[in-house]
Scaffold this motif. Sequence first.
Motif, PDB file in Angstrom:
ATOM      1  N   GLY A 263       1.099  -1.637  -0.138  1.00 22.52           N
ATOM      2  CA  GLY A 263       0.354   0.382   0.195  1.00 22.52           C
ATOM      3  C   GLY A 263       1.294   1.580  -0.239  1.00 22.52           C
ATOM      4  O   GLY A 263       2.156   1.193   0.007  1.00 22.52           O
ATOM      5  N   ASP A 264       0.082   2.441  -0.308  1.00 20.17           N
ATOM      6  CA  ASP A 264       1.206   3.991  -0.219  1.00 20.17           C
ATOM      7  C   ASP A 264       2.046   3.866   1.609  1.00 20.17           C
ATOM      8  O   ASP A 264       1.049   3.248   2.067  1.00 20.17           O
ATOM      9  CB  ASP A 264       0.106   5.584   0.084  1.00 20.17           C
ATOM     10  N   VAL A 265       3.228   4.137   1.383  1.00 19.86           N
ATOM     11  CA  VAL A 265       3.920   3.695   2.433  1.00 19.86           C
ATOM     12  C   VAL A 265       3.110   5.379   3.468  1.00 19.86           C
ATOM     13  O   VAL A 265       2.946   4.812   4.743  1.00 19.86           O
ATOM     14  CB  VAL A 265       4.808   4.729   1.948  1.00 19.86           C
ATOM     15  N   ALA A 266       2.822   6.447   3.400  1.00 20.19           N
ATOM     16  CA  ALA A 266       2.213   7.163   3.686  1.00 20.19           C
ATOM     17  C   ALA A 266       0.918   7.109   4.647  1.00 20.19           C
ATOM     18  O   ALA A 266       0.223   6.995   5.918  1.00 20.19           O
ATOM     19  CB  ALA A 266       1.740   8.769   2.798  1.00 20.19           C
ATOM     20  N   PHE A 267      -0.022   6.229   4.237  1.00 24.60           N
ATOM     21  CA  PHE A 267      -1.174   5.655   4.382  1.00 24.60           C
ATOM     22  C   PHE A 267      -0.636   4.614   5.413  1.00 24.60           C
ATOM     23  O   PHE A 267      -2.117   4.367   6.192  1.00 24.60           O
ATOM     24  CB  PHE A 267      -2.342   5.152   2.599  1.00 24.60           C
ATOM     25  N   THR A 268      -0.146   3.778   5.341  1.00 25.79           N
ATOM     26  CA  THR A 268      -0.166   2.189   6.045  1.00 25.79           C
ATOM     27  C   THR A 268       0.689   2.861   7.417  1.00 25.79           C
ATOM     28  O   THR A 268      -0.836   2.951   8.468  1.00 25.79           O
ATOM     29  CB  THR A 268       1.673   1.820   4.994  1.00 25.79           C
ATOM     30  N   TYR A 269       1.364   4.285   7.054  1.00 23.65           N
ATOM     31  CA  TYR A 269       1.747   4.612   8.211  1.00 23.65           C
ATOM     32  C   TYR A 269       0.546   5.637   9.176  1.00 23.65           C
ATOM     33  O   TYR A 269       0.675   5.766  10.703  1.00 23.65           O
ATOM     34  CB  TYR A 269       3.594   5.225   8.372  1.00 23.65           C
ATOM     35  N   LEU A 270      -0.304   6.017   8.497  1.00 25.52           N
ATOM     36  CA  LEU A 270      -1.256   7.162   9.323  1.00 25.52           C
ATOM     37  C   LEU A 270      -2.218   6.092   9.540  1.00 25.52           C
ATOM     38  O   LEU A 270      -2.783   6.495  10.487  1.00 25.52           O
ATOM     39  CB  LEU A 270      -1.291   8.226   7.899  1.00 25.52           C
ATOM     40  N   ASN A 271      -2.239   5.470   8.836  1.00 28.58           N
ATOM     41  CA  ASN A 271      -3.823   4.887   8.735  1.00 28.58           C
ATOM     42  C   ASN A 271      -3.530   3.673   9.790  1.00 28.58           C
ATOM     43  O   ASN A 271      -4.791   2.668   9.846  1.00 28.58           O
ATOM     44  CB  ASN A 271      -4.412   4.472   8.148  1.00 28.58           C
ATOM     45  N   LEU A 272      -2.416   2.146   9.056  1.00 31.26           N
ATOM     46  CA  LEU A 272      -2.172   1.022   9.890  1.00 31.26           C
ATOM     47  C   LEU A 272      -1.957   1.022  10.889  1.00 31.26           C
ATOM     48  O   LEU A 272      -1.762   0.376  11.968  1.00 31.26           O
ATOM     49  CB  LEU A 272      -2.285   0.394   8.470  1.00 31.26           C
ATOM     50  N   ILE A 273      -1.354   1.951  11.336  1.00 31.43           N
ATOM     51  CA  ILE A 273      -0.012   2.097  12.655  1.00 31.43           C
ATOM     52  C   ILE A 273      -0.177   2.686  13.400  1.00 31.43           C
ATOM     53  O   ILE A 273      -0.177   3.775  13.171  1.00 31.43           O
ATOM     54  CB  ILE A 273       1.091   1.709  11.410  1.00 31.43           C
ATOM     55  N   SER A 274      -0.303   2.490  14.775  1.00 33.09           N
ATOM     56  CA  SER A 274      -1.191   2.999  15.763  1.00 33.09           C
ATOM     57  C   SER A 274       0.364   4.027  16.132  1.00 33.09           C
ATOM     58  O   SER A 274       1.557   3.890  15.875  1.00 33.09           O
ATOM     59  CB  SER A 274      -0.898   2.512  17.477  1.00 33.09           C
ATOM     60  N   PRO A 275       0.198   5.531  16.161  1.00 28.88           N
ATOM     61  CA  PRO A 275       1.078   6.461  16.536  1.00 28.88           C
ATOM     62  C   PRO A 275       2.068   6.275  17.705  1.00 28.88           C
ATOM     63  O   PRO A 275       3.449   6.400  17.727  1.00 28.88           O
ATOM     64  CB  PRO A 275       0.567   7.796  16.696  1.00 28.88           C
ATOM     65  N   LYS A 276       1.627   5.009  18.464  1.00 29.84           N
ATOM     66  CA  LYS A 276       2.697   4.584  19.330  1.00 29.84           C
ATOM     67  C   LYS A 276       3.824   4.353  18.611  1.00 29.84           C
ATOM     68  O   LYS A 276       4.771   4.024  20.035  1.00 29.84           O
ATOM     69  CB  LYS A 276       1.787   4.100  20.679  1.00 29.84           C
TER      70      LYS A 276
END
Length: 489
Positions: A274-287
């Motif tokens: 998937g889009d790298v930015a979308f993966t980090y922003l939407n699929l992985i908790s910020p913590k």
Amino acid sequence: MNIIIIGSGLGGLAAGIRLQALGHQVTILEKRDKPGGRAYCYQQDGFTFDGGPTIITAPGLIEDLFTLADRSMSDYVKLVKLDPFYRVRFPDSSVFNYNDNYQELIEQIREFNPGDVQGYQQFCRAADLVFSKGLPLMTKPFHKFREMLKVAPAMIQLQSYKSVAGFVNQYIQDERLRQVFSFHPLLIGGNPFNSTSIYAMIHKLEQVFGIWFAMGGTGALVAALVRLFEEIGGVLCLNAEVEEIVIDEDTRKAKGVILKSQEMLEAEAVVSNGDVAFTYLNLISPKFRRKYSDRQIKSLRHSISLFVVYFGTNRRYNNMAHHEIIMGPNYRELMDDLFRRKHLSSDFSLYLHRPTATDPSLAPAGCDCWYVLSPVPNLAGDTDWKIMAKPYRDRLIQFLENQYMPNLSQHIVTENYIDPLHFQNTLNSYLGSAFSLEPTLMQSAWFRPHNVSEDIPNLYFVGAGTHPGAGIPGVISSAKIVSDLVGKA
């Protein structure tokens, strides 16, 4: 290992084949009803439209996938070489037929500007050096800074600090020829006036390996890769959108994914196509994201988007080649509008795809299949596509009718279009970017999001947003990098 791949684009399929061939058990999860990602295929009223990538270079990278599985690519898909690769058209009605015939290129250059023949020869020698030193880097991981330091002298020697246009312009004087030999970054979402000159190797890549087309369209290539993946034991799940990559609190490793249906699927490693930015922003908790916080992701330079009209005509326009590049009158200003001002310009440069020039079976008898692609700003701009999409479509079609395709409006019998909202909402691309991150020097190699996550040690990335970048050779090369990093089961 049990490995889950998110997304069935060409990068995801290539990674799935490689990892499955290495002995892992791989499941690919696809959000949509068909595989392909940006290479999704549309069928409508007897016409077949490739959704996205249509330019195949370095076919050996594709053939390697079949060889790994002890198969012959020719049993799955047929690739044919095109001539010309592109027909480049200019506002003054001049036309450049771009191919790999050196003498033909020289003669055309001489017709455009005799003084540029020697300059082109010098450019070719410089591009040869970029190619010889740059090509091996496409399948080399850059997840450690010392790997970047090792190649730094070569990057300086290759003038990577210059843009592609700056690199070409030192050899070529005619403005039209400058565009002919420097437009290629646009095909991977880059600004020719800002993308690192390493991408000048695309010219040599095309001269060495050619430009190819998969009979049946890129969709036929996707189908071939899916068939191969499933034959060697891989599992493809459609209509399976991922909602979250689950991270273990203690080990900080990925342990699986949760689907939109709330089903949990366990995995020992996860690969995101998937889009790298979308993966980090939407699929992985910020913590769990120290390196790629929301702020860091949003501060990156994200690529332009696209407006694409797919249409079928009830007549054939044999004056048009398979690939047409149509340059606008204000090329430099258009690039500024696209990349810097993020403003929908009154000018446009277009890519026109006519696959029925090579494969008439993609349309009913006597008909032509098309798409016209216009680079447009991503959604960081102020264009309201809910309002502008239809008028913009009308401008493109009217331009083609006035300049190249008489009575086009009367002959369109089916059509559809996509805009930046499609890239955002359907393809899950941050800001509707069509190529993930812009390929600048400071967003290349080590500076680009790594093929293995800096935050989560068993999360890997393939596709346009990671190294080496967008385009079919780039995304397929990223799959080799990941399979090498994961290793054999």
